[in-house]
Design a protein around this motif. Structure first.
Motif, PDB file in Angstrom:
ATOM      1  N   LYS A  53      -0.643  23.281  -7.632  1.00  0.00           N
ATOM      2  CA  LYS A  53      -1.323  22.095  -8.125  1.00  0.00           C
ATOM      3  C   LYS A  53      -0.372  21.178  -8.884  1.00  0.00           C
ATOM      4  N   GLY A  54       0.782  21.727  -9.317  1.00  0.00           N
ATOM      5  CA  GLY A  54       1.724  20.962 -10.131  1.00  0.00           C
ATOM      6  C   GLY A  54       1.433  21.044 -11.608  1.00  0.00           C
ATOM      7  N   TRP A  55       0.672  22.086 -12.021  1.00  0.00           N
ATOM      8  CA  TRP A  55       0.229  22.210 -13.406  1.00  0.00           C
ATOM      9  C   TRP A  55       0.767  23.456 -14.102  1.00  0.00           C
ATOM     10  N   SER A  56       1.805  24.061 -13.591  1.00  0.00           N
ATOM     11  CA  SER A  56       2.288  25.300 -14.214  1.00  0.00           C
ATOM     12  C   SER A  56       3.135  25.055 -15.456  1.00  0.00           C
ATOM     13  N   ALA A  57       3.593  23.828 -15.659  1.00  0.00           N
ATOM     14  CA  ALA A  57       4.459  23.535 -16.814  1.00  0.00           C
ATOM     15  C   ALA A  57       4.052  22.205 -17.437  1.00  0.00           C
ATOM     16  N   PRO A  58       2.900  22.162 -18.120  1.00  0.00           N
ATOM     17  CA  PRO A  58       2.396  20.895 -18.667  1.00  0.00           C
ATOM     18  C   PRO A  58       3.333  20.239 -19.672  1.00  0.00           C
ATOM     19  N   HIS A  59       4.174  21.034 -20.349  1.00  0.00           N
ATOM     20  CA  HIS A  59       5.037  20.486 -21.394  1.00  0.00           C
ATOM     21  C   HIS A  59       6.388  20.007 -20.862  1.00  0.00           C
ATOM     22  N   TRP A  60       6.666  20.245 -19.587  1.00  0.00           N
ATOM     23  CA  TRP A  60       7.972  19.863 -19.049  1.00  0.00           C
ATOM     24  C   TRP A  60       8.011  18.367 -18.736  1.00  0.00           C
ATOM     25  N   PRO A  61       9.199  17.779 -18.806  1.00  0.00           N
ATOM     26  CA  PRO A  61       9.355  16.391 -18.339  1.00  0.00           C
ATOM     27  C   PRO A  61       9.082  16.293 -16.839  1.00  0.00           C
ATOM     28  N   VAL A  62       8.631  15.134 -16.412  1.00  0.00           N
ATOM     29  CA  VAL A  62       8.328  14.917 -14.992  1.00  0.00           C
ATOM     30  C   VAL A  62       9.567  15.157 -14.127  1.00  0.00           C
ATOM     31  N   ASP A  63      10.740  14.794 -14.624  1.00  0.00           N
ATOM     32  CA  ASP A  63      11.970  14.942 -13.842  1.00  0.00           C
ATOM     33  C   ASP A  63      12.237  16.386 -13.436  1.00  0.00           C
ATOM     34  N   PHE A  64      11.713  17.335 -14.208  1.00  0.00           N
ATOM     35  CA  PHE A  64      11.931  18.748 -13.902  1.00  0.00           C
ATOM     36  C   PHE A  64      10.705  19.401 -13.265  1.00  0.00           C
ATOM     37  N   GLY A  65       9.690  18.608 -12.936  1.00  0.00           N
ATOM     38  CA  GLY A  65       8.500  19.166 -12.301  1.00  0.00           C
ATOM     39  C   GLY A  65       7.302  19.270 -13.217  1.00  0.00           C
TER      40      GLY A  65
END
Length: 400
Positions: A53-65
């Motif tokens: 879904k693209g939700w495994s790392a909510p705190h990461w910057p967009v550039d890293f996923g």
């Protein structure tokens, strides 16, 4: 700070809530809500579902996923995960080593490790604590010596209390690379493949009979120099940065709000003098005092998260969250056991491990409470004991 949610925030909450309710497997949800033990497969399945879904790392910057969510959205995400009974993503990769790699790692480390953390290709564990080096983390003794050609480190030593290390593919370790330096100096930060020859993992079985933590032994383990993050002998700086992120997450406000609801449910089921225990003035007063503390903690978490959104890393305020968050978690388990009374005493490992549908006592809510209580005695110790956190606050905030 405006504590009122906007229409956009409420719409985001509904989107998250609908997706979680549609995609969280019922079996995993039941385990979490009823204090039973999710398996490794459960945790990996959920991590990979979030990654798709693209939700495994909510705190990461967009550039890293990452998601690109703001501080309020991330707070809503945490709340909704806790409410629905999602197990969450294990913090060791996504929330702990990943921020260190992003900030201090080189381009090759970022391009290789971060995608594998994001989709749970690698399960990570933490190699910090040692016998005699827990709260005093700067006294680590595990040695890493360069080979003559300067291409590898040879690691010898022992780590302990390694959470879920029996499942891990990788471990991030603090190792001493300069034994002559002062305690906080001479430490380096290594990423080590757990399949490397010379690594032995031995279980530590807890009081609740759970295999949650381990001892990890390193016997002439050969680690490429390329697996060092940042500069040699600068690992203490990276360790402090990581611990700031760990202590912020330890507050677990969303989970505590869910557990408060569980406590109230148990207290309504039990009676005192012919009335629900929750209507007893003394017990109700304890619950109310705890709820007020939890509300205050939530406001403090929002302040810290907002600071992070403004580009500031978690500072000594993270120690405040760690102290109060773990105190609240422990008080919740104490009041649960008090509410269930003698029903909390029987210990039924088969029920906790999901080997049978119901406990032998017939009171499923009470069955895990003793194990839950004993397990949560650790929260005021891990991540740096609360006594150490008070020292940090006195030095960095109060200037004492």
């Amino acid at each position: 700070m405006d504590l009122n949610y906007s229409e956009a925030d409420n719409a985001f909450r509904q989107e998250v809530r609908s997706w979680l309710e549609a995609n969280l497997p019922a079996e995993i949800r039941e385990k979490v809500l009823n204090h039973r033990r999710p398996s490794r497969d459960d945790l990996v399945l959920w991590h990979k579902t979030l990654a798709k879904k693209g939700w495994s790392a909510p705190h990461w910057p967009v550039d890293f996923g990452g998601t690109g969510w703001n501080a309020t959205q991330r707070h809503i995400w945490d709340e909704e995960n806790a409410r629905v009974g999602a197990p969450g993503v294990l913090p060791f990769g996504v929330a702990m080593v990943a921020p260190v790699i992003m900030k201090y790692g080189n381009a090759e480390q970022k391009s290789y490790y971060l995608p594998r953390i994001l989709d749970c290709t690698d399960w990570w564990c933490q190699g910090y604590s040692e016998p005699g080096s827990g709260s005093d983390l700067a006294s680590v003794k595990t040695r890493a010596e360069l080979t003559a050609d300067g291409k590898h480190y040879i690691v010898n030593g022992q780590k302990t209390w390694t959470t879920l290390g029996q499942h891990a593919d990788m471990i991030f370790c603090l190792v001493r690379t300069d034994p002559e330096a002062k305690k906080q100096e001479g430490i380096s930060f290594l990423l080590i493949d757990m399949k490397t020859p010379g690594i032995t993992v031995r279980p530590i079985i807890m009081l609740d009979e759970d295999h949650e933590v381990n001892e990890v032994f390193f016997d002439n383990v050969k680690v490429p120099v390329e697996n060092r993050v940042g500069e040699e002998n600068r690992g203490w700086t990276y360790a402090k940065y990581l611990l700031g992120h760990e202590r912020t997450g330890i507050a677990r406000v969303g989970a505590s709000k869910r557990e408060l609801g569980f406590l109230k449910r148990v207290a309504r089921q039990q009676e005192k003098n012919g009335k629900p225990l929750l209507e007893d003035p003394v017990f109700a007063g304890k619950v109310a005092a705890l709820e007020i503390e939890l509300m205050a903690l939530e406001i403090t978490v929002l302040r810290v998260v907002s600071s992070e959104a403004a580009g500031k890393g978690p500072g000594p305020e993270a120690s405040m969250l760690k102290i109060k968050g773990t105190e609240i978690q422990q008080m919740l388990t104490e009041l649960m056991v008090e509410a269930a009374g003698p029903y909390a005493m029987p210990f039924d490992p088969a029920y906790l491990e999901c080997e049978q549908a119901h406990t032998v006592t017939g009171y499923d809510d009470a069955a895990p409470l003793a194990a839950y209580y004993f397990n949560y005695r650790k929260t005021s110790i891990y991540g740096g004991s609360n006594e150490i956190q008070k020292n940090i606050i006195s030095q960095m905030i109060l200037g004492l």
